[in-house]
Motif scaffolding. Structure first.
Motif, mmCIF file in Angstrom:
data_model
loop_
_atom_site.group_PDB
_atom_site.id
_atom_site.type_symbol
_atom_site.label_atom_id
_atom_site.label_comp_id
_atom_site.label_asym_id
_atom_site.label_seq_id
_atom_site.Cartn_x
_atom_site.Cartn_y
_atom_site.Cartn_z
ATOM 1 N N ARG A 123 -11.317 7.022 -7.548
ATOM 2 C CA ARG A 123 -9.927 6.958 -7.080
ATOM 3 C C ARG A 123 -9.259 8.318 -7.132
ATOM 4 N NH1 ARG A 123 -7.569 1.079 -9.085
ATOM 5 N NH2 ARG A 123 -6.491 0.875 -7.131
ATOM 6 N N GLU A 124 -9.838 9.283 -7.864
ATOM 7 C CA GLU A 124 -9.288 10.640 -7.928
ATOM 8 C C GLU A 124 -10.437 11.624 -7.971
ATOM 9 O OE1 GLU A 124 -7.088 11.278 -11.566
ATOM 10 O OE2 GLU A 124 -8.533 10.173 -12.775
ATOM 11 N N TYR A 125 -10.302 12.745 -7.263
ATOM 12 C CA TYR A 125 -11.405 13.715 -7.240
ATOM 13 C C TYR A 125 -10.884 15.097 -6.863
ATOM 14 C CZ TYR A 125 -11.562 13.943 -2.108
ATOM 15 O OH TYR A 125 -11.263 14.177 -0.792
ATOM 16 N N ILE A 126 -11.731 16.101 -7.103
ATOM 17 C CA ILE A 126 -11.390 17.456 -6.686
ATOM 18 C C ILE A 126 -12.154 17.749 -5.395
ATOM 19 C CG2 ILE A 126 -11.327 19.911 -7.311
ATOM 20 C CD1 ILE A 126 -9.828 18.389 -9.382
ATOM 21 N N HIS A 127 -11.409 17.970 -4.323
ATOM 22 C CA HIS A 127 -12.015 18.274 -3.018
ATOM 23 C C HIS A 127 -12.672 19.658 -3.082
ATOM 24 C CE1 HIS A 127 -12.163 19.212 1.301
ATOM 25 N NE2 HIS A 127 -12.215 17.897 1.462
ATOM 26 N N PRO A 128 -13.770 19.880 -2.309
ATOM 27 C CA PRO A 128 -14.398 21.213 -2.307
ATOM 28 C C PRO A 128 -13.416 22.353 -2.027
ATOM 29 C CG PRO A 128 -15.788 19.657 -1.139
ATOM 30 C CD PRO A 128 -14.533 18.917 -1.510
ATOM 31 N N LEU A 146 -5.808 -2.055 -11.567
ATOM 32 C CA LEU A 146 -4.986 -2.543 -10.460
ATOM 33 C C LEU A 146 -5.889 -3.108 -9.370
ATOM 34 C CD1 LEU A 146 -2.264 0.220 -9.892
ATOM 35 C CD2 LEU A 146 -1.948 -2.047 -10.895
ATOM 36 N N THR A 147 -5.466 -4.206 -8.767
ATOM 37 C CA THR A 147 -6.232 -4.791 -7.667
ATOM 38 C C THR A 147 -5.999 -3.993 -6.393
ATOM 39 O OG1 THR A 147 -4.375 -6.246 -7.240
ATOM 40 C CG2 THR A 147 -6.172 -7.146 -8.558
ATOM 41 N N ILE A 148 -6.937 -4.100 -5.458
ATOM 42 C CA ILE A 148 -6.694 -3.567 -4.122
ATOM 43 C C ILE A 148 -6.748 -4.728 -3.135
ATOM 44 C CG2 ILE A 148 -7.504 -1.225 -4.546
ATOM 45 C CD1 ILE A 148 -10.162 -1.999 -3.248
ATOM 46 N N GLY A 149 -6.290 -4.511 -1.904
ATOM 47 C CA GLY A 149 -6.245 -5.602 -0.931
ATOM 48 C C GLY A 149 -4.876 -6.252 -0.987
ATOM 49 N N LYS A 150 -4.598 -7.130 -0.026
ATOM 50 C CA LYS A 150 -3.241 -7.665 0.094
ATOM 51 C C LYS A 150 -3.154 -9.132 -0.273
ATOM 52 C CE LYS A 150 -1.331 -4.356 3.307
ATOM 53 N NZ LYS A 150 -2.502 -3.493 3.502
ATOM 54 N N GLY A 151 -4.243 -9.710 -0.713
ATOM 55 C CA GLY A 151 -4.184 -11.122 -1.075
ATOM 56 C C GLY A 151 -4.293 -12.031 0.134
ATOM 57 N N ASP A 152 -4.553 -11.441 1.325
ATOM 58 C CA ASP A 152 -4.761 -12.279 2.512
ATOM 59 C C ASP A 152 -6.254 -12.601 2.635
ATOM 60 O OD1 ASP A 152 -5.786 -9.873 3.194
ATOM 61 O OD2 ASP A 152 -4.198 -9.360 4.614
ATOM 62 N N SER A 153 -6.773 -12.667 3.856
ATOM 63 C CA SER A 153 -8.167 -13.067 4.038
ATOM 64 C C SER A 153 -9.150 -12.106 3.342
ATOM 65 C CB SER A 153 -8.492 -13.155 5.528
ATOM 66 O OG SER A 153 -8.177 -11.930 6.156
ATOM 67 N N PHE A 155 -6.797 8.238 -4.204
ATOM 68 C CA PHE A 155 -6.750 7.033 -3.371
ATOM 69 C C PHE A 155 -5.333 6.472 -3.477
ATOM 70 C CE2 PHE A 155 -7.148 2.414 -2.972
ATOM 71 C CZ PHE A 155 -7.953 2.293 -1.844
ATOM 72 N N PRO A 156 -4.684 6.229 -2.333
ATOM 73 C CA PRO A 156 -3.281 5.799 -2.429
ATOM 74 C C PRO A 156 -3.105 4.465 -3.162
ATOM 75 C CG PRO A 156 -4.103 5.698 -0.165
ATOM 76 C CD PRO A 156 -5.184 6.320 -0.976
ATOM 77 N N ILE A 157 -2.094 4.418 -4.008
ATOM 78 C CA ILE A 157 -1.761 3.176 -4.719
ATOM 79 C C ILE A 157 -0.379 2.737 -4.255
ATOM 80 C CG2 ILE A 157 -1.118 2.226 -6.989
ATOM 81 C CD1 ILE A 157 -3.191 3.974 -8.265
ATOM 82 N N GLU A 158 -0.227 1.423 -4.000
ATOM 83 C CA GLU A 158 1.091 0.927 -3.582
ATOM 84 C C GLU A 158 2.111 1.186 -4.686
ATOM 85 O OE1 GLU A 158 0.777 -3.292 -2.380
ATOM 86 O OE2 GLU A 158 -1.333 -2.780 -2.025
ATOM 87 N N LYS A 159 3.343 1.562 -4.268
ATOM 88 C CA LYS A 159 4.386 1.948 -5.233
ATOM 89 C C LYS A 159 4.661 0.876 -6.277
ATOM 90 C CE LYS A 159 7.296 5.529 -3.313
ATOM 91 N NZ LYS A 159 7.909 5.661 -2.001
ATOM 92 N N ASN A 160 4.773 -0.380 -5.824
ATOM 93 C CA ASN A 160 5.119 -1.435 -6.787
ATOM 94 C C ASN A 160 4.004 -1.645 -7.812
ATOM 95 O OD1 ASN A 160 3.473 -2.541 -4.779
ATOM 96 N ND2 ASN A 160 4.189 -4.613 -5.232
ATOM 97 N N LYS A 161 2.761 -1.445 -7.366
ATOM 98 C CA LYS A 161 1.639 -1.593 -8.305
ATOM 99 C C LYS A 161 1.635 -0.449 -9.320
ATOM 100 C CE LYS A 161 -1.420 -4.526 -5.684
ATOM 101 N NZ LYS A 161 -2.756 -4.837 -5.246
#
Ligand SMILES: [Mg+2]
Length: 399
Positions: free
Chosen positions: A195-200, A300-307, A207-213
């Motif tokens: 979820r976090e890394y140092i780019h070359p 924290l979970t990922i996805g929106k809880g839909d399908s 990795f973006p996390i939703e604000k409320n989460k």
């Protein structure tokens, strides 16, 4: 010569080996002679650790106000011994030294050589602890050894386009970056399961996390901070993995490999954490709790809880993110995945989905785990210890 007395002294002493080892690795890889003062530094540290008072096979330092704490220093002592032997002998003699520690060393090394000789990998993506690095009782003192960094760097430089170390530990602030001693730009470091890394290019990316989460995780972190300030709970920050704030996840130890905490007490602590999570997330939408028996991981979970459904972020999601964000172009050339536990299997599955001829090497003797790995890659190769894997990578680099 400073004598180690407190836990703080101990961490300072181990931290000082990072600078020494970095200089050794860099010189060694450039075929420059290693000044004897650097080897002497490692020798001094080894002696300081071995001179600590002992109780059974534990070493004792004080925590504060004379309160003693017992440490399992097997990793720190063994890796210093290996580094010193490595620097004072030929590589062939070093291999013989490891054969004494791992009876099956030769046969596994030769089998691996015959399987992967002459292969080049577009991407080499590996877990760290238990895979390319021996396990240490505490993350903060699991400084990478010099021989280990030399062998991995050689493989990274000669046999791969990208090498990624993908760990579930944090990236920075006592994370993967801090305890590694390989030269800059030889490999990409990714923490928190990718979820976090140092780019070359030097940027830290996430990795973006939703604000409320993120807000909920911040609340949880405040609550756990308060819980750990209670005198009865202070110890959980000091044993095993301790308290680790990761990106999208917080890990807190409830036990260590020496079973320091009575199990009933440890379970009660787990229950308290579950209660906090439930109060913040009564619908079970935002957090998942993974209890390894030693560590409680609140993710924290990922996805929106839909399908798509809600899930926790795994290392396969990490590869998918890095593949797109760096990019790694996994589909465009052979990939090598290495791991040692269940949580590394999603990396195998993801790599196979992106590129059918991806290779897998797992460090495990556990039949159940081997079966699971084979379910994702029937051609997976197995070795019994991180030492054998890094020596195999070194041998492949030279082949
Ligand atoms: Mg591992």
């Amino acid at each position: 010569m400073q004598r180690i007395q407190t836990l703080k002294n101990f961490y300072e002493t181990m931290n000082a080996t990072i600078h020494t080892r970095k200089q050794i690795v860099s010189r060694y890889l450039q075929n420059e002679p290693i000044p004897s003062v650097l080897i002497e530094d490692l020798n001094k540290t080894l002696n300081e650790l071995q001179d600590l008072p002992q109780k059974g096979n534990k070493h004792i330092v004080t925590l504060s106000q004379e309160k003693p704490i017992e440490l399992d220093l097997n990793y720190e002592i063994q890796e210093l011994k290996k580094d010193i032997f490595f620097l004072e002998h030929t590589e062939e003699e070093f291999y013989n030294y490891l054969t004494e520690l791992h009876p099956d060393f030769d046969s596994q090394l030769n089998r691996g050589l015959s399987l992967f000789k002459k292969e080049r990998f577009n991407n080499f993506i590996s877990d760290r602890d238990g895979t390319v690095n021996n396990y240490c009782a505490r993350y903060a003192s699991s400084v990478q050894s010099a021989y280990n960094a030399i062998f991995l760097s050689r493989f990274a430089l000669s046999k791969t386009k990208n090498t990624v170390i993908l760990t579930s530990a944090p990236l920075m602030n006592i994370g993967l970056v801090d305890i590694s001693v390989s030269p800059e730009n030889t490999m990409i470091f990714a923490g928190s399961k990718g979820r976090e890394y140092i780019h070359p290019n030097g940027d830290k990316r996430t990795f973006p996390i939703e604000k409320n989460k993120q807000k909920l995780l911040d609340f949880f972190n405040q609550e756990i901070q308060a819980l750990l300030e209670e005198p009865a709970n202070e110890k959980y920050a000091l044993i095993g993995s301790g308290l680790q704030y990761k990106f999208g996840q917080t890990t807190i130890a409830r036990q260590d490999i020496c079973a320091t905490i009575p199990e009933e007490e440890s379970l009660l602590f787990l229950y308290q954490i579950q209660k906090i999570v439930h109060s913040l997330d009564p619908e079970n939408q935002n957090f998942r709790i993974e209890d390894t028996g030693l560590d409680i991981e609140v993710i924290l979970t990922i996805g929106k809880g839909d399908s798509e459904g809600l899930k926790d972020f795994d290392k396969g999601d990490g590869i998918q993110f890095l593949n797109r964000d760096i990019p790694l172009n996994v589909a465009e050339g052979p990939c090598l995945i290495c791991g040692d536990t269940n949580s590394d299997i999603p990396m195998v599955t993801k790599a196979q989905a992106l590129r059918k001829d991806s290779a897998t090497i797992f460090v495990t003797m556990n039949d159940e785990l081997r079966d699971k790995v084979n379910a994702s890659d029937p051609n997976a190769f197995f070795v019994s210890s991180p030492d054998i894997l890094v020596c195999l990578l070194n041998a492949l680099a030279k082949s």
